[in-house]
Design a protein around this motif. Structure first.
Motif, PDB file in Angstrom:
ATOM      1  N   TRP A 107      -4.722   4.324  16.263  1.00  0.00           N
ATOM      2  CA  TRP A 107      -3.766   3.256  15.984  1.00  0.00           C
ATOM      3  C   TRP A 107      -3.761   2.168  17.050  1.00  0.00           C
ATOM      4  O   TRP A 107      -3.390   1.036  16.784  1.00  0.00           O
ATOM      5  CB  TRP A 107      -2.368   3.830  15.809  1.00  0.00           C
ATOM      6  N   LYS A 108      -4.133   2.502  18.262  1.00  0.00           N
ATOM      7  CA  LYS A 108      -4.198   1.531  19.358  1.00  0.00           C
ATOM      8  C   LYS A 108      -2.942   0.665  19.436  1.00  0.00           C
ATOM      9  O   LYS A 108      -3.010  -0.566  19.532  1.00  0.00           O
ATOM     10  CB  LYS A 108      -5.436   0.651  19.225  1.00  0.00           C
ATOM     11  N   ALA A 109      -1.795   1.314  19.380  1.00  0.00           N
ATOM     12  CA  ALA A 109      -0.523   0.590  19.469  1.00  0.00           C
ATOM     13  C   ALA A 109      -0.400  -0.015  20.864  1.00  0.00           C
ATOM     14  O   ALA A 109      -0.513   0.693  21.869  1.00  0.00           O
ATOM     15  CB  ALA A 109       0.638   1.529  19.187  1.00  0.00           C
TER      16      ALA A 109
ATOM     17  N   LEU B 155       0.506   0.663   8.792  1.00  0.00           N
ATOM     18  CA  LEU B 155       0.706   0.687   7.343  1.00  0.00           C
ATOM     19  C   LEU B 155      -0.419  -0.051   6.614  1.00  0.00           C
ATOM     20  O   LEU B 155      -0.872   0.389   5.556  1.00  0.00           O
ATOM     21  CB  LEU B 155       2.050   0.058   6.966  1.00  0.00           C
ATOM     22  N   ALA B 156      -0.859  -1.166   7.165  1.00  0.00           N
ATOM     23  CA  ALA B 156      -1.895  -1.966   6.521  1.00  0.00           C
ATOM     24  C   ALA B 156      -3.235  -1.232   6.482  1.00  0.00           C
ATOM     25  O   ALA B 156      -4.075  -1.530   5.629  1.00  0.00           O
ATOM     26  CB  ALA B 156      -2.045  -3.299   7.241  1.00  0.00           C
ATOM     27  N   MET B 157      -3.432  -0.293   7.380  1.00  0.00           N
ATOM     28  CA  MET B 157      -4.709   0.401   7.471  1.00  0.00           C
ATOM     29  C   MET B 157      -4.703   1.751   6.755  1.00  0.00           C
ATOM     30  O   MET B 157      -5.658   2.508   6.866  1.00  0.00           O
ATOM     31  CB  MET B 157      -5.091   0.584   8.947  1.00  0.00           C
TER      32      MET B 157
ATOM     33  N   LEU C 296       2.949   7.604   4.524  1.00  0.00           N
ATOM     34  CA  LEU C 296       3.774   6.833   5.464  1.00  0.00           C
ATOM     35  C   LEU C 296       4.651   5.849   4.710  1.00  0.00           C
ATOM     36  O   LEU C 296       4.251   5.322   3.667  1.00  0.00           O
ATOM     37  CB  LEU C 296       2.900   6.038   6.424  1.00  0.00           C
ATOM     38  N   GLN C 297       5.831   5.596   5.246  1.00  0.00           N
ATOM     39  CA  GLN C 297       6.675   4.520   4.739  1.00  0.00           C
ATOM     40  C   GLN C 297       7.636   4.082   5.826  1.00  0.00           C
ATOM     41  O   GLN C 297       7.956   4.842   6.742  1.00  0.00           O
ATOM     42  CB  GLN C 297       7.416   4.925   3.472  1.00  0.00           C
ATOM     43  N   LYS C 298       8.066   2.830   5.709  1.00  0.00           N
ATOM     44  CA  LYS C 298       9.027   2.304   6.678  1.00  0.00           C
ATOM     45  C   LYS C 298      10.330   3.073   6.560  1.00  0.00           C
ATOM     46  O   LYS C 298      10.719   3.490   5.468  1.00  0.00           O
ATOM     47  CB  LYS C 298       9.302   0.828   6.416  1.00  0.00           C
ATOM     48  N   PHE C 299      10.996   3.232   7.693  1.00  0.00           N
ATOM     49  CA  PHE C 299      12.266   3.952   7.722  1.00  0.00           C
ATOM     50  C   PHE C 299      13.246   3.155   8.565  1.00  0.00           C
ATOM     51  O   PHE C 299      12.979   2.862   9.726  1.00  0.00           O
ATOM     52  CB  PHE C 299      12.065   5.346   8.311  1.00  0.00           C
TER      53      PHE C 299
ATOM     54  N   SER D 235       5.858   9.672  -2.098  1.00  0.00           N
ATOM     55  CA  SER D 235       5.013   9.881  -3.275  1.00  0.00           C
ATOM     56  C   SER D 235       3.946   8.798  -3.456  1.00  0.00           C
ATOM     57  O   SER D 235       3.084   8.949  -4.301  1.00  0.00           O
ATOM     58  CB  SER D 235       5.870   9.959  -4.536  1.00  0.00           C
ATOM     59  N   LYS D 236       4.003   7.724  -2.685  1.00  0.00           N
ATOM     60  CA  LYS D 236       3.061   6.626  -2.912  1.00  0.00           C
ATOM     61  C   LYS D 236       2.231   6.339  -1.670  1.00  0.00           C
ATOM     62  O   LYS D 236       2.719   6.453  -0.553  1.00  0.00           O
ATOM     63  CB  LYS D 236       3.808   5.370  -3.346  1.00  0.00           C
ATOM     64  N   ILE D 237       0.988   5.941  -1.937  1.00  0.00           N
ATOM     65  CA  ILE D 237       0.069   5.587  -0.862  1.00  0.00           C
ATOM     66  C   ILE D 237      -0.907   4.549  -1.395  1.00  0.00           C
ATOM     67  O   ILE D 237      -1.193   4.515  -2.591  1.00  0.00           O
ATOM     68  CB  ILE D 237      -0.675   6.831  -0.321  1.00  0.00           C
ATOM     69  N   LYS D 238      -1.404   3.707  -0.507  1.00  0.00           N
ATOM     70  CA  LYS D 238      -2.341   2.653  -0.910  1.00  0.00           C
ATOM     71  C   LYS D 238      -3.764   3.068  -0.562  1.00  0.00           C
ATOM     72  O   LYS D 238      -4.028   3.531   0.546  1.00  0.00           O
ATOM     73  CB  LYS D 238      -1.992   1.340  -0.222  1.00  0.00           C
ATOM     74  N   PHE D 239      -4.648   2.878  -1.536  1.00  0.00           N
ATOM     75  CA  PHE D 239      -6.073   3.153  -1.374  1.00  0.00           C
ATOM     76  C   PHE D 239      -6.871   1.908  -1.726  1.00  0.00           C
ATOM     77  O   PHE D 239      -6.463   1.124  -2.583  1.00  0.00           O
ATOM     78  CB  PHE D 239      -6.545   4.255  -2.342  1.00  0.00           C
TER      79      PHE D 239
END
Length: 183
Positions: free
Chosen positions: A59-61, A89-91, A103-106, A118-122
């Motif tokens: 992540w190299k935060a 999130l974008a990656m 992952l999701q924002k909290f 339940s959702k993820i981006k591919f």
């Protein structure tokens, strides 16, 4: 029914039982944090130290992050800088030990156990299309058949030589529906 209502009306609280707690926080005391809640789709016990060692170099935060364990297979990644959390999130998608991490924002406004992971981006690649259909509109139309399409800022990201790619949000709690019937 009347008897129940009468009994209810006679009920009273003592002064100690009726004490209220103020959960409102002062803005001065609040530290700004950017939190990503994560659910690990595995039955194995999580090793939080190994998770931190794995994701830190990936992540190299710029300002780092720390981890809070909040439940079975659920942890919070707490970032000091919003851009670090947004980049993670974008990656996505991310995996740990060959298992998917959702992952999701909290924002802290609800208990973590009530969150729906339940959702993820591919990114999906689409091969074997006619050359005249290698455009962003085709990518969007086909992507919609799989899930919710995330619009790319640069339409050129969708075209890659002899294939298309599209970023799609998929509900992992349901089977993936896929159709090869394109007209």
């Amino acid at each position: 029914m009347h008897e129940v209502l009468n009994n209810w009306n006679r009920l009273s609280l003592t002064e100690d039982e009726g004490a209220r707690v103020n959960l409102e926080s002062d803005a001065d005391e609040a530290v700004k944090e950017y939190i990503l809640a994560a659910r690990f789709l595995t039955r194995r016990v999580l090793n939080v130290e190994a998770i931190g060692r794995t994701f830190k170099p990936l992540w190299k935060a710029r300002h780092g992050f720390h981890i809070r364990v909040v439940g079975s297979h659920t942890i919070l990644f707490v970032f000091e800088v919003e851009s670090d959390a947004e980049r993670v999130l974008a990656m996505e998608p991310w995996t740990f030990d060959k298992h998917l991490v959702l992952l999701q924002k909290f924002d802290g406004s609800c208990p973590v156990r009530q969150m729906q992971f339940s959702k993820i981006k591919f990114w999906i690649q689409l091969h074997g299309l006619p050359v005249n259909k290698l455009n962003w509109k085709t990518a969007m139309e086909i992507g919609k058949t799989v899930g919710s399409v995330s619009h790319s800022e640069n339409r050129g990201d969708m075209i890659g030589g002899d294939f298309l790619r599209v970023r799609v949000e998929i509900d992992v709690s349901k089977p993936v529906l896929w159709s090869q019937n394109f007209t």
